[in-house]
Motif scaffolding. Structure first.
Motif, PDB file in Angstrom:
ATOM      1  N   SER A 387       0.835  -1.196   0.000  1.00  0.00           N
ATOM      2  CA  SER A 387       0.000   0.000   0.000  1.00  0.00           C
ATOM      3  C   SER A 387       0.873   1.250   0.000  1.00  0.00           C
ATOM      4  O   SER A 387       1.956   1.259   0.589  1.00  0.00           O
ATOM      5  CB  SER A 387      -0.915   0.020   1.237  1.00  0.00           C
ATOM      6  N   SER A 389      -0.574   4.281   0.966  1.00  0.00           N
ATOM      7  CA  SER A 389      -1.188   5.250   1.868  1.00  0.00           C
ATOM      8  C   SER A 389      -1.393   4.738   3.288  1.00  0.00           C
ATOM      9  O   SER A 389      -1.538   5.544   4.212  1.00  0.00           O
ATOM     10  CB  SER A 389      -2.536   5.703   1.307  1.00  0.00           C
ATOM     11  N   SER A 390      -1.428   3.440   3.484  1.00  0.00           N
ATOM     12  CA  SER A 390      -1.625   2.908   4.834  1.00  0.00           C
ATOM     13  C   SER A 390      -0.394   3.200   5.699  1.00  0.00           C
ATOM     14  O   SER A 390       0.735   2.914   5.286  1.00  0.00           O
ATOM     15  CB  SER A 390      -1.871   1.401   4.770  1.00  0.00           C
ATOM     16  N   PRO A 391      -0.566   3.768   6.880  1.00  0.00           N
ATOM     17  CA  PRO A 391       0.608   4.073   7.715  1.00  0.00           C
ATOM     18  C   PRO A 391       1.442   2.844   8.035  1.00  0.00           C
ATOM     19  O   PRO A 391       2.672   2.926   8.094  1.00  0.00           O
ATOM     20  CB  PRO A 391      -0.008   4.684   8.981  1.00  0.00           C
ATOM     21  N   SER A 392       0.788   1.724   8.257  1.00  0.00           N
ATOM     22  CA  SER A 392       1.494   0.466   8.545  1.00  0.00           C
ATOM     23  C   SER A 392       1.083  -0.568   7.516  1.00  0.00           C
ATOM     24  O   SER A 392      -0.027  -1.089   7.537  1.00  0.00           O
ATOM     25  CB  SER A 392       1.163  -0.024   9.956  1.00  0.00           C
ATOM     26  N   THR A 393       1.987  -0.848   6.573  1.00  0.00           N
ATOM     27  CA  THR A 393       1.699  -1.819   5.530  1.00  0.00           C
ATOM     28  C   THR A 393       2.822  -2.853   5.513  1.00  0.00           C
ATOM     29  O   THR A 393       3.568  -2.980   6.494  1.00  0.00           O
ATOM     30  CB  THR A 393       1.545  -1.110   4.170  1.00  0.00           C
ATOM     31  N   GLN A 414       6.471   1.233   6.707  1.00  0.00           N
ATOM     32  CA  GLN A 414       5.672   2.381   7.150  1.00  0.00           C
ATOM     33  C   GLN A 414       5.587   3.454   6.065  1.00  0.00           C
ATOM     34  O   GLN A 414       6.601   3.826   5.471  1.00  0.00           O
ATOM     35  CB  GLN A 414       6.282   3.014   8.401  1.00  0.00           C
ATOM     36  N   ASN A 415       4.378   3.940   5.846  1.00  0.00           N
ATOM     37  CA  ASN A 415       4.138   5.159   5.059  1.00  0.00           C
ATOM     38  C   ASN A 415       3.772   6.271   6.042  1.00  0.00           C
ATOM     39  O   ASN A 415       2.594   6.547   6.273  1.00  0.00           O
ATOM     40  CB  ASN A 415       3.002   4.950   4.050  1.00  0.00           C
ATOM     41  N   ARG A 418       1.709   8.978   4.440  1.00  0.00           N
ATOM     42  CA  ARG A 418       0.480   8.436   3.858  1.00  0.00           C
ATOM     43  C   ARG A 418       0.282   8.714   2.363  1.00  0.00           C
ATOM     44  O   ARG A 418      -0.837   8.744   1.880  1.00  0.00           O
ATOM     45  CB  ARG A 418      -0.754   8.933   4.639  1.00  0.00           C
TER      46      ARG A 418
END
Length: 449
Positions: A387, A389-393, A414-415, A418
Motif C-alpha cells: 500500500s 497510503s496505509s501508515p502500517s503496511t 511504514q508510510n 500516507r
C-alpha cells in the motif's frame, strides 16, 4: 435730491408742452435700495446716443463674469478632487504591493525558521548520541599517524589530543566492511533476502505543490565530476518535468540550497527515474522510450524504446501517476520494471545494459502491477510494497530472478506521511529512498545470510 426734483419739474413741463406722458419707475438697485426713475420722451430726438450695449448689457456682462468665475472655481475643485483621488489610488496600490512583499518575506522567514529548528533538533540528537558513546581506551602510541603533518580536527567530541585516539582512528579506518556485516548478522557478500526495514527518516520536505510527488537519489557508483555524497532530486508534478537539482550532501539538501541545476533536453514521465554510474535513466513523457542522460556532458547518451511496454497510465502502480516504467538499481546492475498487453498487467523485470539500454534478459512474474503500490530490486530479487497510503503496511511479494520463483512475504513497512509515490534501493548505502507526500525519507534495511 434737488436734482431729481428739478428733473421731475422739467419733465412735467415738457410733457405739458408736447402733450407726452411722463413715466415713473420704482425699482431696487444692485445694492437692494429703492430707486425712483422718471422717463420722458424727447420732443426733438427720435433716439439719443448711449453707451454701447446700454445698462442691460453691462449688467449682463457683469453676471457673465460672475458665472465664469464660479465655473472656474468649480472646474478647479473637480480637478483637485480628481488629482486627490488619483493620489489616494496610487498610495493604496503602493500599500498593497508592500503588503504582498511583506507577506512573502514573512513566508520566507518562516521557512528559514523551520529549517533552523530542524537543524537544531538534528544537532541536539547528534550531541546526545556523542555524549552516549563510551570514551575510547587510552592506548600507548605504538603506531604513528599515516600523515605526520596531519592534525586532528578540534570539532570532534573525542579527546583529540590523546595518542590513544589517533591509534583508535587508524584501526577503525582499516576495519573491512565485510567484518562489519558479519558482526551484524548480514551476508558477508552484501547480498541476501530482505529481513527487515527500519523506520523512515525524513531529510527534507518539498516547498510547493510541484513536490507532492518526486524522485531523489544518490549514485551508488558515482563518476567524476560528482562524488558519492552528491544528491539529486526531481519534483515530478507538472506536464513539463525537466529540472534536475543537485546538492553536495544531505546538509545542503536539508537547507534547500542546490549547487547544481540541470535541464533535461526532453521531459520526463512520473517517478521511475534512477541514477547509476554517472547517468540518469528515465522514461520520456508520453512514450515507452527509455533515456540515458549523462550528467558530466549534460546530454543524452542513449535512448531506446522498451518494446511492447505499457506507458502513460496503461499499467501503473496502484497509486497511479503514470508509473508504467520504473527503473531500479541493485548490486547486480540496472533494471526496469514494467508490464505489457502480452503479460496482461503482470510485472515484467528486465535487466538492461547501462550503456546502450539494450534488454539483456527478462522475467515475467505472476504479480499484478496494478495491485501493488511500488517495487524495487535488491540482490536480483524484486520486492513489492502492498500500500502507498496505509501508515502500517508490508512488503508483500518477492520474486527471485535467479530461480524464477515468487513468494508471499510480510516485511513491515511504514508510510509515515500516507502517500508514498517512489521507493528505490541504493546498494552502496544499503537504504531505501522514498518520496512520501512531499517528504524525502530513507529506510535502513537488513538482509539475511
Amino acid at each position: 435730491m434737488w436734482l431729481q426734483v428739478a428733473m421731475f419739474v422739467t419733465c412735467l413741463a415738457l410733457g405739458t408742452q408736447g402733450q407726452d406722458r411722463a413715466t415713473l419707475l420704482r425699482t431696487n438697485n444692485r445694492d437692494g435700495r429703492c430707486q425712483y426713475t422718471f422717463t420722458v420722451d424727447s420732443p426733438l430726438e427720435a433716439s439719443c446716443p448711449a453707451p454701447a450695449g446700454g445698462p442691460k448689457l453691462s449688467a449682463l456682462e457683469s453676471r457673465l463674469a460672475l458665472l465664469e468665475a464660479q465655473v472656474s472655481r468649480l472646474v478647479a475643485g473637480q480637478a483637485g478632487a480628481g488629482a486627490a483621488s488619483a493620489g489616494l489610488q496610487e498610495a493604496y496600490s503602493q500599500a498593497m504591493r508592500e503588503k504582498v512583499q511583506l507577506q512573502r518575506d514573512k513566508d520566507r522567514l518562516d521557512r528559514l525558521t523551520q529549517d533552523l529548528q530542524r537543524r537544531l533538533e538534528e544537532l541536539r540528537q547528534e550531541n546526545e548520541r556523542l555524549q552516549a558513546r563510551p570514551c575510547p581506551p587510552h592506548l600507548p602510541p605504538t603506531a604513528p599517524l599515516r600523515d605526520s603533518n596531519q592534525r586532528p580536527s578540534s570539532d570532534s567530541a573525542w579527546p583529540l589530543g590523546s595518542p590513544g585516539f589517533q591509534e583508535l582512528k587508524a584501526e577503525v579506518t582499516e576495519l573491512p566492511a565485510s567484518q562489519l556485516s558479519q558482526e551484524s548478522g548480514e551476508s558477508s557478500t552484501g547480498c541476501g533476502e530482505l529481513v527487515s526495514v527500519g523506520e523512515p527518516v525524513s531529510h527534507r520536505k518539498a516547498d510547493n505543490i510541484a513536490g507532492k510527488y518526486g524522485v531523489w537519489m544518490q549514485d551508488p557508483e558515482p563518476v567524476a565530476p560528482y562524488g558519492s555524497t552528491m544528491i539529486w532530486r526531481i519534483d515530478t508534478v507538472g506536464t513539463d518535468v525537466r529540472q534536475l537539482f543537485g546538492y553536495e550532501d544531505m546538509d545542503q539538501l536539508a537547507r534547500g540550497f542546490p549547487t547544481k541545476v540541470l535541464l533535461l533536453p526532453e521531459p520526463m514521465e512520473s517517478t521511475g527515474a534512477a541514477l547509476y554510474r554517472g547517468s540518469l535513466y528515465y522514461q520520456r513523457r508520453r512514450s515507452r522510450t527509455m533515456m540515458r542522460y549523462d550528467l558530466a556532458t549534460e546530454s543524452v547518451a542513449a535512448r531506446r524504446d522498451l518494446t511492447h511496454a505499457g506507458f502513460h497510465g496503461q499499467y501503473p502502480y496502484s497509486w497511479g501517476g503514470y508509473t508504467d516504467i520504473d527503473f531500479a538499481v541493485d548490486e547486480q546492475g540496472l533494471w526496469v520494471i514494467y508490464s505489457s498487453s502480452k503479460a496482461k498487467g503482470a510485472i515484467i523485470v528486465s535487466q538492461l545494459d547501462p550503456n546502450n539500454l539494450e534488454v539483456k534478459r527478462s522475467w515475467e512474474t505472476n504479480i499484478r502491477k496494478g495491485a501493488v503500490a511500488n517495487a524495487f530490486m535488491i540482490c536480483g530479487r524484486l520486492y513489492t510494497v502492498a500500500s502507498y497510503s496505509s501508515p502500517s503496511t508490508t512488503i508483500n511479494h518477492s520474486y527471485d530472478t535467479a530461480t524464477g520463483k515468487s513468494k508471499a512475504i510480510a516485511v513491515p513497512f511504514q508510510n509515515r506521511y500516507r502517500y508514498n509515490s517512489m521507493v528505490d534501493y541504493n546498494p552502496a548505502h544499503r537504504k531505501l529512498y522514498a518520496w512520501d507526500n512531499f517528504h524525502m525519507v530513507t529506510y535502513s534495511v537488513r538482509l539475511a545470510n
